[in-house]
Design a protein around this motif. Sequence first.
Motif, short mmCIF file in Angstrom:
data_model
loop_
_atom_site.label_atom_id
_atom_site.label_comp_id
_atom_site.label_asym_id
_atom_site.label_seq_id
_atom_site.Cartn_x
_atom_site.Cartn_y
_atom_site.Cartn_z
N PHE A 148 49.67 21.55 37.49
CA PHE A 148 49.89 22.06 36.11
C PHE A 148 48.70 21.58 35.37
O PHE A 148 48.19 22.26 34.39
N ASN A 149 48.48 20.20 35.55
CA ASN A 149 47.17 19.51 34.89
C ASN A 149 45.84 19.82 35.33
O ASN A 149 44.79 19.24 34.83
N ASP A 150 45.69 20.65 36.36
CA ASP A 150 44.15 20.95 36.86
C ASP A 150 43.58 21.89 35.96
O ASP A 150 44.12 23.08 36.38
N THR A 151 42.62 21.58 35.41
CA THR A 151 41.89 22.53 34.51
C THR A 151 41.20 23.60 35.14
O THR A 151 41.02 24.76 35.01
N ASP A 152 40.67 23.30 36.55
CA ASP A 152 40.12 24.38 37.44
C ASP A 152 41.00 25.40 37.78
O ASP A 152 40.73 26.57 37.82
N LEU A 153 42.11 24.90 38.60
CA LEU A 153 42.99 25.92 38.99
C LEU A 153 43.68 26.68 37.80
O LEU A 153 43.89 27.91 37.81
N HIS A 154 43.81 26.09 36.37
CA HIS A 154 44.18 26.91 35.27
C HIS A 154 43.39 27.93 35.05
O HIS A 154 43.86 28.94 34.67
N GLN A 155 41.92 27.59 35.19
CA GLN A 155 41.03 28.75 34.71
C GLN A 155 41.05 29.80 35.84
O GLN A 155 41.12 30.86 35.62
N LYS A 156 41.41 29.33 37.19
CA LYS A 156 41.52 30.47 38.19
C LYS A 156 42.73 31.24 37.87
O LYS A 156 42.51 32.57 38.30
N MET A 157 43.56 30.66 37.61
CA MET A 157 44.89 31.43 37.23
C MET A 157 44.71 32.39 36.37
O MET A 157 45.12 33.62 36.50
N LEU A 158 44.01 31.92 35.28
CA LEU A 158 43.81 32.94 33.95
C LEU A 158 42.74 34.03 34.27
O LEU A 158 43.03 35.10 33.93
N THR A 159 41.81 33.71 35.07
CA THR A 159 40.68 35.05 35.68
C THR A 159 41.79 35.73 36.45
O THR A 159 41.64 36.96 36.42
N ALA A 160 42.57 35.51 36.95
CA ALA A 160 43.35 36.43 37.89
C ALA A 160 44.66 36.93 37.23
O ALA A 160 45.48 37.80 37.92
N GLY A 161 44.60 36.69 35.94
CA GLY A 161 45.81 37.28 35.17
C GLY A 161 47.18 36.67 35.27
O GLY A 161 48.18 37.22 35.40
N LYS A 162 47.14 35.37 35.53
CA LYS A 162 48.24 34.75 35.87
C LYS A 162 48.29 33.43 35.26
O LYS A 162 47.58 32.82 34.78
#
Length: 493
Positions: free
Chosen positions: A207-221
């Motif tokens: 939840f707190n991983d900013t890189d993972l957060h960005q990957k999710m947003l890029t994928a529309g999630k």
Amino acid sequence: MSVLYQSTRDKSNQKTASQAILQGLAADGGLYVPVEFPSIDLDFERLKNSSYQEIATLILHAFFDDFSREEIEKMVDLAYGEKFDTKKIAPVKQVGNHFVLELFHGETIAFKDMALSILPHLMTASADKNAVSNEIVILTATSGDTGKAAMAGFADVPHTKIIVFYPKHGVSEIQERQMLTQKGKNVHVVGIEGNFDQAQTAVKTMFNDTDLHQKMLTAGKQFSSANSMNIGRLIPQVAYYVYAYAQLVSTGSIVSGQKINFSVPTGNFGNILAAYYAKKIGLPINRLICASNKNNVLTDFFKTGHYDKNREFYVTSSPSMDILVSSNLERLIFDLTNKSDEKTNHLLTALQTEGQYQITEEMREKLSDFVADWASEEQISKEIHQTFTDENYVLDPHTAVASHVYRQYTDKTPTIVVSTASPYKFPRVVVDALTESLSVDANDFELVKTLEKISRIPLPKAVKELEAAKGLHNTVVEVTQMQAEVERYLSLK
């Protein structure tokens, strides 16, 4: 005035109810709590005749007031209907000198149904209210019951996916089978070679991983949570404490305004925190009895003010309480610090880096609402046996913990023991206790039939359908591979 929610780690991080529900965990790692608690007219001369749905609507609309009353009523009606096997939804029964609040009448026969029946409706309505077009990915760790109830709620809900991690060797056979047979094209269940605390820590890290957060947003999630770290899971639990009190007034067991105790089997601290929140809005509660199993980190905390997770982890007969890091305690800590995000941050950082923290004497003085104790494996078994012998009432092992600890507390105040699961969810433990012998060779599905003969309690539909259900999930990973599995399942680049 609207009820806003602030993070326990950064008070300036404030959200509306729908925004907090949608986000689940605050971006700073904190948990959302009400900035101010709503004022609710708990007139039990009126509420004693109210249905569960009416009381749930009253509580939820007061806390989640960026939804209209009509919106809340619609969600409540959808959540608390035919999926429950009693119109009362959460009945209170007298067992000897105390009462039992039965929270296991939903489709997964555990108390998590009470909140997770409505969370999907709150989540999708929150997405609509905030014009969120991303796919909502529910990411959660379970110690046994949250996972199945969350999957049952979110299965095939449009624009959502749900990923559940559970300790492969730390749940009952029935609990595991419930999860592994869950249907739904948007459902993914993963066993881990580790315990619940490790799974929960890894989920928080994601939840707190900013890189993972960005990957999710890029994928529309985007991630959200289905466990009680999400305020949308926690507040619906407040309703059943108010409803339980109303039932006692209705039957004449108490008079309106009379104080009562609740004894709550406690692991992640969400269920008993909901009772604490009920007291904060005016429910006449004398003491909250925090009942733990052999993983008694909370007992030690309430007795000494010292929280120390640096201890042996036990796999017990009450697996949903096999927890050493009680996430929801952070909300209570925030309250004890007079809503100091700085002090809360300091204590929770110490827990993360050193595995322990000590609260001040001033904070300890504010814990007078609580008493705490724990039950050994032997005491749990004895409590199940004795309660059936004396009262012809069958307890599951978690409820047995709360029942045993209640008996150690000699206060004469009327007390409700909170029953969090059907005994059919843990047939091996219950049959062994009732027959005073070990069912070494029998499997759980043979044992539920034995339990039905002994107890004469009809086998729940949820268990009847389970034996023939097809296994649909078989993924097992190491704790270190949890994020990789999430990225693989979601096809993140």
